[in-house]
Design a protein around this motif. Structure first.
Motif, PDB file in Angstrom:
ATOM      1  N   UNK A 463      14.937  24.599  62.679  1.00  0.00           N
ATOM      2  CA  UNK A 463      14.381  24.035  63.903  1.00  0.00           C
ATOM      3  C   UNK A 463      13.799  25.086  64.844  1.00  0.00           C
ATOM      4  N   UNK A 464      14.161  26.365  64.673  1.00  0.00           N
ATOM      5  CA  UNK A 464      13.678  27.390  65.602  1.00  0.00           C
ATOM      6  C   UNK A 464      12.888  28.491  64.909  1.00  0.00           C
ATOM      7  N   UNK A 465      12.482  28.267  63.656  1.00  0.00           N
ATOM      8  CA  UNK A 465      11.612  29.192  62.913  1.00  0.00           C
ATOM      9  C   UNK A 465      12.221  30.571  62.711  1.00  0.00           C
ATOM     10  N   UNK A 466      13.553  30.638  62.609  1.00  0.00           N
ATOM     11  CA  UNK A 466      14.194  31.940  62.421  1.00  0.00           C
ATOM     12  C   UNK A 466      14.582  32.194  60.969  1.00  0.00           C
ATOM     13  N   UNK A 513      12.481  13.940  60.274  1.00  0.00           N
ATOM     14  CA  UNK A 513      12.071  15.253  60.764  1.00  0.00           C
ATOM     15  C   UNK A 513      10.769  15.661  60.101  1.00  0.00           C
ATOM     16  N   UNK A 514       9.813  16.157  60.895  1.00  0.00           N
ATOM     17  CA  UNK A 514       8.540  16.630  60.346  1.00  0.00           C
ATOM     18  C   UNK A 514       7.776  17.361  61.443  1.00  0.00           C
ATOM     19  N   UNK A 522       9.096  21.913  63.769  1.00  0.00           N
ATOM     20  CA  UNK A 522       9.568  20.608  63.318  1.00  0.00           C
ATOM     21  C   UNK A 522       9.994  19.728  64.483  1.00  0.00           C
ATOM     22  N   UNK A 523       9.389  18.558  64.569  1.00  0.00           N
ATOM     23  CA  UNK A 523       9.723  17.566  65.582  1.00  0.00           C
ATOM     24  C   UNK A 523      10.709  16.556  64.979  1.00  0.00           C
TER      25      UNK A 523
END
Length: 658
Positions: A463-466, A513-514, A522-523
């Motif tokens: 969810x946070x691109x980590x 989720x997408x 991701x929203x």
């Protein structure tokens, strides 16, 4: 001592490439794959990319926040309601669309009248910029009734896959027929069945010819997943049912390539009466990485979950108990309040010695909800599993499982709770370790002593691109229930940060989720529960959109897979994508639906990449008989790419701006 009332639920019941290496992993044969042609809607990369340099895939510059934007996305203004949520790009424009179904069964919607029971919402340009959902239910033909122009047929959920390999996503429209509520004579809705709807590529659907997937007898279908069990290039489907006859424990059907299916349940070994379960969801994924997907059944009523794996080609056996998927190892029932009530009448019984007085108002008679023979066995000391999520959560290349469960204080410690099952499989054997929620930071907060955990839906996603998979869980029905966001920390443990990040949606009973706006994060779309205590919060099953802002904190990549349509299904379902980002490996498997009532999250595989702008390699293992492996090197991030089996080029997906 003051005793509490008998509790609810007690019955528990960019992309550029420098070179392309194609490796064939041969299982008994050498497979030659053909080259795909270019598509005018996509553009191949130019062979002039910079070489990947050292980077940190886990390095981000901030924490993702979520903003509720239901109005902007047309959900609030259209009063969209429902809890069974699925997303898929059904018209091929590169943007995922949204299907919403209401909870219920044996009901048809009168077109143009309330209550609304099904929506096909197309993701289209907004009138003032951005994106919004537009109701195209009628135009889509998805809910067209075969015998009426004034009604939509009954449908409760859907999963998507390209069953005829023509390049678009077809819909398996699932009907939960309440077999015990069929009228005599049956109504038109009673006669509606789970149906395969073929897509013409524009998002318009037509019912395929009836086959084994549309049975004569009604079945309460609670889950479906597309999977290629025989790896012949045609998608098959695995179905789960709620309480039904022993002969219909589960159902496995092989695809014929034209939208029809053949029932192989008996020969495949998935209808054994010993494995009859009150299923609330099914999942498919290859947990032992042998090329053949396992079939998982999420069981209600504290019964054992089922994990089918192949013991020979075309045949499955249940290894759920040995793999510790069936239930956890805590079988202590002395603190179960129903057992405590039983002991008030049977105090001399050996296992009643030392049992505390019940803290509830016991039923009459006090032992009516405890069976001294059946309820002490492991098969009745499991969980109420609604959804099983399959993903490499720990980052070791093995697919882990997260079970989302309903649990109650009064059921005691033997009742399984939502937890992460870490994959410890070696070779083709299958094994999981229960993570231990406290150690892993996955505990659910209990604000009262008479707590409930209403876990129904879930997902694993970065969810946070980590570069680390986080865990999402949706909980409903009981007090203090909401969506949970377990953020994975640098040490592999988790912290629940939903409130701080704007994701504690009350009574979440649906979730999908997408990256709906294709902006690089991701929203989440959620449905609102109205059952039991949640009726005090929501008067209807409102659907809400939570928009993510993580794209500004870390790099990312979206990968659309296109199988060759001969050896591999065109949608690439079952394919495994591995990214090498400066030595850090990220693994994702593209699923074909999972969990409670058939959840599904975009057929574009999404990766958060932290500080990595260029990837050393993207590797695809295709789900065909040879397990063909294709490798693309030095791929530039921050865009959506299309990888086609047998084609060495990396394509930018047309119409999507990085």
């Amino acid at each position: 001592m003051q005793r509490r009332a008998l509790p609810f639920g007690y019955a528990e019941t960019m992309t550029h490439e420098l070179r392309f290496l194609r490796t064939h992993v041969v299982l008994g044969m050498f497979l030659v794959v053909g080259c795909g042609g270019e598509d005018p809607t996509t553009q191949p990369n130019e062979p002039s990319a910079p070489v990947a340099v050292a980077c940190d895939v886990h390095a981000t510059t901030g924490s993702a926040k979520f903003t509720q934007r239901s109005d902007a996305w047309g959900l609030s203004t259209a009063n969209v309601v429902g809890n069974r949520l699925t997303n898929a790009d059904i018209n091929g424009d590169g943007y995922p669309d949204l299907l919403v179904h209401a909870i219920g069964s044996n009901n048809r919607e009168t077109i143009g009248q309330a209550p609304r029971l099904v929506y096909v919402l197309m993701n289209e340009p907004g009138p003032s910029g951005g994106r919004t959902f537009v109701d195209r239910t009628t135009e889509s033909g998805y809910a067209k009734a075969p015998d009426s122009t004034t009604e939509y047929r009954s449908a409760q959920s859907a999963v998507f896959g390209d069953v005829d390999n023509d390049g678009d996503l077809d819909a398996l429209s699932i009907v939960y027929t309440a077999y015990d509520k069929v009228a005599t004579p049956p109504s038109a809705a009673d006669l509606d069945r789970t149906t395969l709807m073929l897509n013409d590529g524009t998002g318009h659907f037509t019912a395929a010819a009836k086959s084994a997937i549309s049975p004569t007898n009604p079945k309460p279908t609670t889950g479906a997943t597309f999977v290629d069990v025989d790896r012949n290039g045609w998608l098959d489907v695995f179905l789960g049912f709620f309480f039904t006859s022993a002969a219909s424990a589960q159902q496995l059907l092989t695809g014929n390539g034209d939208g029809t299916f053949t029932d192989i349940s008996s020969s495949a070994g998935v209808v054994a009466s010993a494995n009859r379960r009150a299923a609330y969801g099914v999942t498919s994924c290859d947990v032992n990485d042998d090329g053949t997907s396992e079939l998982l059944v999420s069981a209600y009523a504290r019964g054992p979950n089922v994990l089918y794996t192949t013991d020979m080609p075309g045949h499955y056996v249940d290894v759920g108990v040995d793999a510790t998927f069936a239930y956890d190892d805590n079988q202590t029932y002395s603190d179960n309040q129903m057992f405590a009530c039983y002991c008030t009448l049977h105090s001399a019984q050996a296992d009643c010695m030392g049992v505390a007085m019940p803290l509830i108002q016991c039923p009459n008679p006090a032992d009516s909800y405890w069976n001294e023979v059946a309820d002490v066995k492991p098969a009745r000391l499991g969980g109420n599993t609604f959804t099983t999520v399959c993903s490499d959560v720990t980052g070791d290349g093995k697919l882990d499982l997260y079970n989302v469960e309903i649990a109650h204080w009064w059921a005691g410690q033997s009742s399984d709770k939502s937890d992460l099952l870490v994959n410890t499989s070696e070779g083709t054997s299958i094994a999981f370790e229960r993570s231990g929620r406290t150690t892993m930071g996955l505990e659910w907060e209990h604000p009262t002593t008479d707590w409930n955990e209403g876990g129904i839906v879930g997902a694993a996603a970065d969810m946070d691109n980590d570069g680390r998979q986080d865990i999402l869980a949706g909980a409903s029905d009981y007090p203090d229930q909401f969506s949970l966001y377990f953020h994975q920390k640098t040490d592999g443990s988790f912290e629940e940060i939903g409130a701080a990040q704007g994701l504690h949606h009350p009574c979440t009973s649906g979730m999908t989720v997408s990256d709906f706006d294709r902006d690089g994060d991701l929203d989440i779309v959620v449905g609102s529960g109205t059952a039991r205590d949640c009726s005090k919060i929501w008067s209807s099953n409102e659907v809400h959109f939570y928009e993510n802002d993580a794209n500004q904190y870390g790099h990312w990549l979206g990968v659309k897979l296109v199988g060759d349509g001969v050896s591999t299904n065109r949608a690439g379902i079952g394919a495994r994508v591995t990214i090498d980002a400066n030595g850090t490996k990220l693994v994702r498997e593209l699923g074909g639906g999972y969990g409670h009532m058939g959840m599904q999250n975009d057929t574009v595989v999404f990766f958060g990449l932290g500080g990595c702008e260029i990837l050393h390699a993207v590797e695809v293992t295709w789900p065909n008989g040879a397990r063909t492996v294709e490798r693309f090197e030095n791929v530039v991030a921050d865009r959506f790419v299309e990888l086609r089996q047998g084609d060495p080029k990396v394509y930018d997906v047309g119409g999507l701006e990085p």
